[in-house]
Scaffold this active site. Structure first.
Site, PDB file in Angstrom:
ATOM      1  N   LYS A 149     168.837  34.776  27.316  1.00 40.75           N
ATOM      2  CA  LYS A 149     170.123  35.432  27.472  1.00 40.75           C
ATOM      3  C   LYS A 149     170.399  36.367  26.295  1.00 40.75           C
ATOM      4  CE  LYS A 149     172.338  31.545  29.883  1.00 40.75           C
ATOM      5  NZ  LYS A 149     172.785  32.257  31.091  1.00 40.75           N
ATOM      6  N   ASP A 158     166.175  31.697  33.798  1.00 40.65           N
ATOM      7  CA  ASP A 158     167.597  31.468  33.542  1.00 40.65           C
ATOM      8  C   ASP A 158     168.333  31.012  34.798  1.00 40.65           C
ATOM      9  OD1 ASP A 158     169.900  31.355  32.006  1.00 40.65           O
ATOM     10  OD2 ASP A 158     170.435  33.448  32.366  1.00 40.65           O
ATOM     11  N   ASP A 203     172.015  26.155  27.336  1.00 37.27           N
ATOM     12  CA  ASP A 203     171.185  27.046  28.153  1.00 37.27           C
ATOM     13  C   ASP A 203     170.984  28.376  27.442  1.00 37.27           C
ATOM     14  OD1 ASP A 203     169.824  28.347  30.148  1.00 37.27           O
ATOM     15  OD2 ASP A 203     171.629  28.792  31.321  1.00 37.27           O
ATOM     16  N   LYS A 262     175.972  19.456  37.345  1.00 38.76           N
ATOM     17  CA  LYS A 262     174.960  20.085  36.486  1.00 38.76           C
ATOM     18  C   LYS A 262     175.259  19.767  35.019  1.00 38.76           C
ATOM     19  CE  LYS A 262     173.441  24.697  34.999  1.00 38.76           C
ATOM     20  NZ  LYS A 262     173.731  26.148  35.129  1.00 38.76           N
ATOM     21  N   ARG A 318     169.828  25.437  39.448  1.00 39.38           N
ATOM     22  CA  ARG A 318     169.441  25.075  40.815  1.00 39.38           C
ATOM     23  C   ARG A 318     168.163  24.245  40.847  1.00 39.38           C
ATOM     24  NH1 ARG A 318     169.542  31.268  42.266  1.00 39.38           N
ATOM     25  NH2 ARG A 318     171.057  31.055  40.593  1.00 39.38           N
ATOM     26  N   GLU A 356     168.057  28.186  36.192  1.00 42.46           N
ATOM     27  CA  GLU A 356     167.503  26.839  36.041  1.00 42.46           C
ATOM     28  C   GLU A 356     168.381  25.750  36.631  1.00 42.46           C
ATOM     29  OE1 GLU A 356     170.757  26.532  33.830  1.00 42.46           O
ATOM     30  OE2 GLU A 356     169.409  28.220  33.623  1.00 42.46           O
TER      31      GLU A 356
END
Length: 499
Positions: A277, A347, A270, A265, A351, A349
């Site tokens: 977040k 969030d 993020d 990944k 996956r 994301e």
């Protein structure tokens, strides 16, 4: 750092510093005992005087010896001889590394591999010292205008042994340490520097060093043509275009031999998207690409060692930011595998990136696929920061990854992958949802990925708790480079044994 293996008689050894071990109750290892006899019991006297028993990590530094070619000595406590386990030994090595730095010597000779470590040989001990010493010397200075003044660094370490296996252990240790340092360097960079494009450029640099490694970069138009709707949806809120980094290493004699595929990944930052977040510690979300950095570092290590395997590294790189085009809770996207996904939380994301790349991995007809990702906070809650989580659809692969974790001390813990958990991913509007609720969050994330990895042996490693440290020691750890590299070393050894 230069490392060498060389066996010299202790009475004729000339070195600025010798590093030797001793057990609890001041029991010296063989070379330490021999040196003590040469010095008329000086080592034992000083240990007793300073009341140093030999607990793991105890240090007695002798800055000057009265005679002989050994200028100074560092004695390292190893704990109880009959209880010297790998973790205890590594603790002692970490103390030795610090003592060597503090000693301000440019060269040293190590005898620590004489110790008997439970279930480990001298080659393992040598490799561990290389890795730990390199980790202790690592400093991130790229973004500092003035670097701190450090004492003169150790430039050469000689392991006092004539064993042939020592040279291979040194080579492996250096390659793994270099791969870890590359992963750290990429991960520690801020998100405004280490963008998906930058990450792709660094992978291309690794590819230029070796003809056996081919690197290609797929841009958003390529991803769209492949039908990677889940992957592409993540970068919609960012001005930085997504990239799929493809690294293909052909080290096997048979170019058609099935490759081992590593998927990492590569979320270079993020913010959580629309499901943003909390602001506290959000800066650490630059580390959401540690899986991708780990795969790039592992390929660099594989290239340096020249492993006789075919290995593919796949790194989906993107940012996850909120703007008017970003994914919204309730949106439905279509994956490369054809499954539709309801995005209940933007969030979750990682996956979405991984599921499309796991589908892409099928084209290689892989021997096995391992994905590594800072995927869930739930894994940190479950396992803390000591071990990474492991899920797998194949018992042999799971066993091999567990074994590699123990051998490299980049350990993992097997977690359940039961069909019962799949129920939590049901959606009224799509084939599946991207989250399964608050219960068993790391497990349902793995269950989500398993839907896209049915055609080959697959393992998922969640490194959310192990990829970086926070607090005063904030920084990337370089994991899971040791785990992945050890797994591939083991596969190469298996292949050689079968021939």
């Amino acid at each position: 750092m230069d490392y060498h293996a060389k066996s010299e008689p202790l009475d004729s050894l000339s070195t600025p510093c010798a590093v030797l071990g001793f057990y609890q109750k001041r029991k010296l290892t063989p070379s330490a005992l021999a040196l003590d006899e040469q010095l008329d019991g000086l080592l034992q006297k000083l240990l007793k005087r300073d009341d140093i028993e030999g607990k793991p990590g105890d240090i007695l530094a002798l800055p000057h010896l009265p005679e002989g070619g050994i200028e100074r000595v560092i004695l390292v406590g190893l704990g109880k001889k009959e209880e010297l386990k790998p973790g205890t030994y590594r603790k002692a090595l970490a103390a030795a590394a610090k003592a060597l730095k503090d000693a301000n010597v440019k060269q040293a000779a190590s005898f620590l591999h004489e110790a008997e470590v439970e279930g480990r040989d001298a080659a393992w001990q040598i490799r561990q010292f290389v890795e730990i010493l390199e980790a202790s010397l690592y400093r991130f200075t790229q973004m500092k205008s003035e670097t701190e003044n450090h004492k003169a660094r150790l430039a050469k370490l000689v392991f006092q042994t004539g064993a042939d296996a020592a040279k291979a252990a040194i080579a492996q240790g250096q390659a793994i340490a270099n791969g870890m340092n590359l992963a750290k360097e990429l991960a520690n960079l801020p998100g405004n520097v280490c963008t998906p494009t930058y990450l792709a450029e660094q992978a291309e640099k690794v590819g230029k060093k070796q003809k056996k490694l081919k690197v290609k970069i797929l841009d958003e138009s390529d991803l769209d043509e492949l039908g990677m709707g889940a992957f592409l949806s993540v970068s919609k809120g960012s001005h930085e275009p997504a990239k799929l980094i493809v690294m293909e290493y052909h080290g096997a004699a048979d170019k058609d031999e099935k490759p081992y595929v590593l998927v990492g990944k590569g979320l270079t930052f993020d913010a959580g998207g629309i499901s943003i977040k909390p602001s506290a510690a959000m800066d650490e979300m630059k580390y959401d690409m540690c899986g991708g950095a780990g795969v790039i570092g592992t390929l660099a290590a594989v290239v340096e060692m020249g492993l006789p395997l075919n290995v593919v590294g796949l790194v989906p790189a993107s940012e996850n930011l909120p703007d008017g085009k970003a994914n919204k809770p309730g949106d439905i996207v279509k994956s490369m595998a054809g499954l539709t996904i309801e995005i209940l939380n933007t969030d979750a994301e990682g996956r979405l990136l991984l599921c499309d790349v796991l589908a892409y991995a099928q084209r290689y007809e892989p021997a096995a696929v391992i994905d590594v990702a800072t995927l869930t906070g739930a894994c940190v809650v479950a396992l803390g920061k000591v071990v990474s989580g492991l899920w797998s659809n194949d018992e042999a692969l799971a066993g091999a990854v567990l074994q590699a974790g123990e051998a490299s001390f980049d350990r993992v813990w097997r977690m359940p992958l039961l069909d019962d958990y799949q129920e939590q991913l049901k959606s009224n509007f799509a084939d599946l949802a991207n989250i399964g609720g608050p219960d068993g969050g790391s497990i349902t994330a793995a269950c989500f990925l398993s839907r896209f990895a049915k055609e080959y042996p697959w393992a998922h490693v969640d490194i959310a708790g192990t990829a970086w440290k926070n607090g005063a020691d904030k920084g990337a750890t370089g994991r899971p480079v040791p785990l992945l590299t050890q797994y591939l070393i083991d596969r190469a050894a298996e292949s050689a044994a079968a021939e």
